[in-house]
Design an enzyme around this catalytic site. Structure first.
Site, PDB file in Angstrom:
ATOM      1  N   LYS A  13       0.826  -1.216   0.000  1.00 35.31           N
ATOM      2  CA  LYS A  13       0.000   0.000   0.000  1.00 35.31           C
ATOM      3  C   LYS A  13       0.860   1.266   0.000  1.00 35.31           C
ATOM      4  O   LYS A  13       0.637   2.181  -0.777  1.00 35.31           O
ATOM      5  CB  LYS A  13      -0.905   0.054   1.244  1.00 35.31           C
ATOM      6  CG  LYS A  13      -1.907  -1.061   1.341  1.00 35.31           C
ATOM      7  CD  LYS A  13      -2.872  -0.835   2.500  1.00 35.31           C
ATOM      8  CE  LYS A  13      -2.224  -0.823   3.876  1.00 35.31           C
ATOM      9  NZ  LYS A  13      -1.702  -2.124   4.307  1.00 35.31           N
ATOM     10  N   ARG A  88      -8.988   0.991   9.435  1.00 39.98           N
ATOM     11  CA  ARG A  88      -8.543  -0.361   9.756  1.00 39.98           C
ATOM     12  C   ARG A  88      -9.509  -1.105  10.663  1.00 39.98           C
ATOM     13  O   ARG A  88      -9.255  -2.257  11.009  1.00 39.98           O
ATOM     14  CB  ARG A  88      -7.189  -0.278  10.477  1.00 39.98           C
ATOM     15  CG  ARG A  88      -5.977  -0.546   9.572  1.00 39.98           C
ATOM     16  CD  ARG A  88      -4.769  -0.272  10.418  1.00 39.98           C
ATOM     17  NE  ARG A  88      -3.631  -1.044  10.061  1.00 39.98           N
ATOM     18  CZ  ARG A  88      -2.536  -0.519   9.489  1.00 39.98           C
ATOM     19  NH1 ARG A  88      -2.497   0.742   9.160  1.00 39.98           N
ATOM     20  NH2 ARG A  88      -1.495  -1.276   9.254  1.00 39.98           N
ATOM     21  N   ARG A 127      12.247  -6.405   4.933  1.00 41.56           N
ATOM     22  CA  ARG A 127      12.083  -4.962   4.705  1.00 41.56           C
ATOM     23  C   ARG A 127      12.947  -4.119   5.654  1.00 41.56           C
ATOM     24  O   ARG A 127      12.954  -4.345   6.853  1.00 41.56           O
ATOM     25  CB  ARG A 127      10.604  -4.655   4.935  1.00 41.56           C
ATOM     26  CG  ARG A 127      10.204  -3.242   4.762  1.00 41.56           C
ATOM     27  CD  ARG A 127       8.726  -3.142   4.532  1.00 41.56           C
ATOM     28  NE  ARG A 127       7.948  -3.022   5.742  1.00 41.56           N
ATOM     29  CZ  ARG A 127       6.677  -2.648   5.773  1.00 41.56           C
ATOM     30  NH1 ARG A 127       6.024  -2.400   4.671  1.00 41.56           N
ATOM     31  NH2 ARG A 127       6.041  -2.560   6.912  1.00 41.56           N
ATOM     32  N   ARG A 160      12.003  -2.163  11.189  1.00 37.49           N
ATOM     33  CA  ARG A 160      10.946  -1.690  12.077  1.00 37.49           C
ATOM     34  C   ARG A 160      10.654  -2.744  13.131  1.00 37.49           C
ATOM     35  O   ARG A 160      10.644  -3.926  12.846  1.00 37.49           O
ATOM     36  CB  ARG A 160       9.672  -1.432  11.261  1.00 37.49           C
ATOM     37  CG  ARG A 160       9.622  -0.052  10.658  1.00 37.49           C
ATOM     38  CD  ARG A 160       8.504   0.106   9.649  1.00 37.49           C
ATOM     39  NE  ARG A 160       7.211  -0.413  10.074  1.00 37.49           N
ATOM     40  CZ  ARG A 160       6.100  -0.286   9.339  1.00 37.49           C
ATOM     41  NH1 ARG A 160       6.129   0.336   8.174  1.00 37.49           N
ATOM     42  NH2 ARG A 160       4.956  -0.778   9.761  1.00 37.49           N
ATOM     43  N   ARG A 171       0.295  -8.753  13.664  1.00 36.94           N
ATOM     44  CA  ARG A 171      -0.332  -7.800  12.732  1.00 36.94           C
ATOM     45  C   ARG A 171      -1.272  -8.514  11.758  1.00 36.94           C
ATOM     46  O   ARG A 171      -2.328  -8.001  11.419  1.00 36.94           O
ATOM     47  CB  ARG A 171       0.741  -7.040  11.940  1.00 36.94           C
ATOM     48  CG  ARG A 171       1.430  -5.957  12.775  1.00 36.94           C
ATOM     49  CD  ARG A 171       2.730  -5.535  12.134  1.00 36.94           C
ATOM     50  NE  ARG A 171       2.539  -4.639  11.020  1.00 36.94           N
ATOM     51  CZ  ARG A 171       3.496  -4.368  10.126  1.00 36.94           C
ATOM     52  NH1 ARG A 171       4.672  -4.948  10.218  1.00 36.94           N
ATOM     53  NH2 ARG A 171       3.268  -3.526   9.157  1.00 36.94           N
TER      54      ARG A 171
HETATM   55  P1  AMP Z   1       1.432   0.704   8.817  1.00 39.82           P
HETATM   56  O1  AMP Z   1       2.675   1.452   8.530  1.00 39.82           O
HETATM   57  O2  AMP Z   1       0.233   1.219   8.065  1.00 39.82           O
HETATM   58  O3  AMP Z   1       1.586  -0.792   8.672  1.00 39.82           O
HETATM   59  O4  AMP Z   1       1.089   0.975  10.357  1.00 39.82           O
HETATM   60  C1  AMP Z   1       1.978   0.616  11.375  1.00 39.82           C
HETATM   61  C2  AMP Z   1       1.259   0.528  12.699  1.00 39.82           C
HETATM   62  O5  AMP Z   1       0.680   1.808  13.013  1.00 39.82           O
HETATM   63  C3  AMP Z   1       0.087  -0.436  12.745  1.00 39.82           C
HETATM   64  O6  AMP Z   1       0.497  -1.775  12.996  1.00 39.82           O
HETATM   65  C4  AMP Z   1      -0.713   0.134  13.902  1.00 39.82           C
HETATM   66  O7  AMP Z   1      -0.113  -0.166  15.151  1.00 39.82           O
HETATM   67  C5  AMP Z   1      -0.564   1.634  13.690  1.00 39.82           C
HETATM   68  N1  AMP Z   1      -1.640   2.149  12.820  1.00 39.82           N
HETATM   69  C6  AMP Z   1      -1.500   2.678  11.583  1.00 39.82           C
HETATM   70  N2  AMP Z   1      -2.693   3.021  11.079  1.00 39.82           N
HETATM   71  C7  AMP Z   1      -3.602   2.691  12.012  1.00 39.82           C
HETATM   72  C8  AMP Z   1      -5.017   2.763  12.089  1.00 39.82           C
HETATM   73  N3  AMP Z   1      -5.755   3.229  11.083  1.00 39.82           N
HETATM   74  N4  AMP Z   1      -5.619   2.333  13.223  1.00 39.82           N
HETATM   75  C9  AMP Z   1      -4.916   1.859  14.267  1.00 39.82           C
HETATM   76  N5  AMP Z   1      -3.584   1.741  14.259  1.00 39.82           N
HETATM   77  C10 AMP Z   1      -2.926   2.152  13.143  1.00 39.82           C
END
Ligand code: AMP
Length: 221
Positions: A13, A88, A127, A160, A171
Site C-alpha cells: 500500500k 482499519r 524490509r 521496524r 499484525r
Molecule cells: P502501517 O505502517 O500502516 O503498517 O502501520 C503501522 C502501525 O501503526 C500499525 O500496525 C498500527 O499499530 C498503527 N496504525 C497505523 N494506522 C492505524 C489505524 N488506522 N488504526 C490503528 N492503528 C494504526
C-alpha cells in the site's frame, strides 16, 4: 480523487500510494507514517501509540480517528488524497463516512490490494526502512542489509520493530480479526475494487493505474 488503499500489512500500500500521489498530484496520508513521525518527535500522540505499534496491535480508534479528522479538514486535501492504512476497523470506517459527509467529499474509490500471506511474511521480514526519510528497501530486491545507508538520502537503515517475526504474526492476526470486516463494509456500498498485488512494483502500479483511469472515466461519463 479520494482514494482508500486497503489491504493487509505488506501488500504494498505504502509503495503504491507514494507513486500514485505523484502520478495523480494528490496528497498521500499514511497513518502509520504519521504515528512513526510522532514517535520520533516524542509527541503525546507518539507516546500513546508506541506501545501498541511495537507489538503489532492497532492504536485505539479514538486516537487515530482524531488525527485523520483533523488532517482531512485542511484545505490541501480538498482536491484529493490517498488514504493508506486507514480505516482499519469498522468504527474507523463509519467515522470516516461521517467525516466525508461533513466535509462534503465525493465518495471514495476503495482499492483492495491482495497478495498471498506467505508473500506478505517474506516481504515484511525482508524490509528495511530509512531512519531519516522513511524510504523502504528490500534485502532481496535492493541488496541492502542493516549496516547499509539509505540509497536515497544516506540515512541509517533499520528494521521496524513491528516487522520482526512476532509482531508480523500479530499484525496479520489483527488484520484478519479487525480490518478484514471493513472490506465487506465497502463491498456492500459498491465502492470496493480488487487489485492483485503480486509481482513487481511497476506491474502492480500499471494494474492500479488502468483501473483508476477507467473508474475516473466512468465517473465523468
Ligand atoms: P502501517 O505502517 O500502516 O503498517 O502501520 C503501522 C502501525 O501503526 C500499525 O500496525 C498500527 O499499530 C498503527 N496504525 C497505523 N494506522 C492505524 C489505524 N488506522 N488504526 C490503528 N492503528 C494504526
Amino acid at each position: 480523487m479520494k482514494l482508500i488503499l486497503f489491504g493487509a500489512p505488506g501488500v504494498g500500500k505504502g509503495t503504491q500510494a507514494k507513486i500514485l500521489a505523484t502520478q495523480y498530484k494528490i496528497r498521500h496520508i499514511s497513518t502509520g507514517d504519521i504515528l512513526r513521525q510522532a514517535i520520533k518527535d516524542g509527541t503525546q500522540l507518539g507516546i500513546k501509540a508506541q506501545r501498541f505499534m511495537d507489538v503489532g496491535n492497532l492504536v485505539p480508534d479514538e486516537v487515530i480517528i482524531g488525527v485523520v479528522r483533523e488532517g482531512l479538514a485542511k484545505p490541501i486535501y480538498q482536491n484529493g488524497f490517498i488514504l493508506d492504512g486507514f480505516p482499519r476497523t469498522l468504527p474507523q470506517a463509519e467515522d470516516l463516512d461521517k467525516i466525508f459527509r461533513t466535509l462534503n467529499f465525493k465518495l471514495p474509490f476503495v482499492l483492495n490490494i491482495y497478495v498471498d500471506e506467505s508473500i506478505i511474511i517474506s516481504r515484511l521480514s525482508d524490509r528495511y526502512s530509512c531512519k531519516n526519510c522513511s524510504k523502504v528497501f528490500s534485502h532481496k530486491l535492493d541488496g541492502v542489509t542493516i549496516n547499509d545507508k539509505c540509497i536515497s538520502c544516506g540515512g541509517d537503515l533499520f528494521q521496524r520493530e513491528d516487522d520482526k517475526q512476532e509482531a508480523v504474526t500479530r499484525r496479520l492476526q489483527v488484520y484478519r480479526d479487525l480490518t478484514e470486516p471493513v472490506k465487506n463494509y465497502y463491498q456492500k456500498q459498491n465502492l470496493l475494487y480488487d487489485v492483485d498485488g503480486d509481482g513487481e512494483i511497476a506491474v502492480v502500479q500499471k494494474r492500479i493505474t488502468e483501473l483508476l483511469n477507467k473508474l475516473i472515466f466512468d465517473e465523468n461519463k
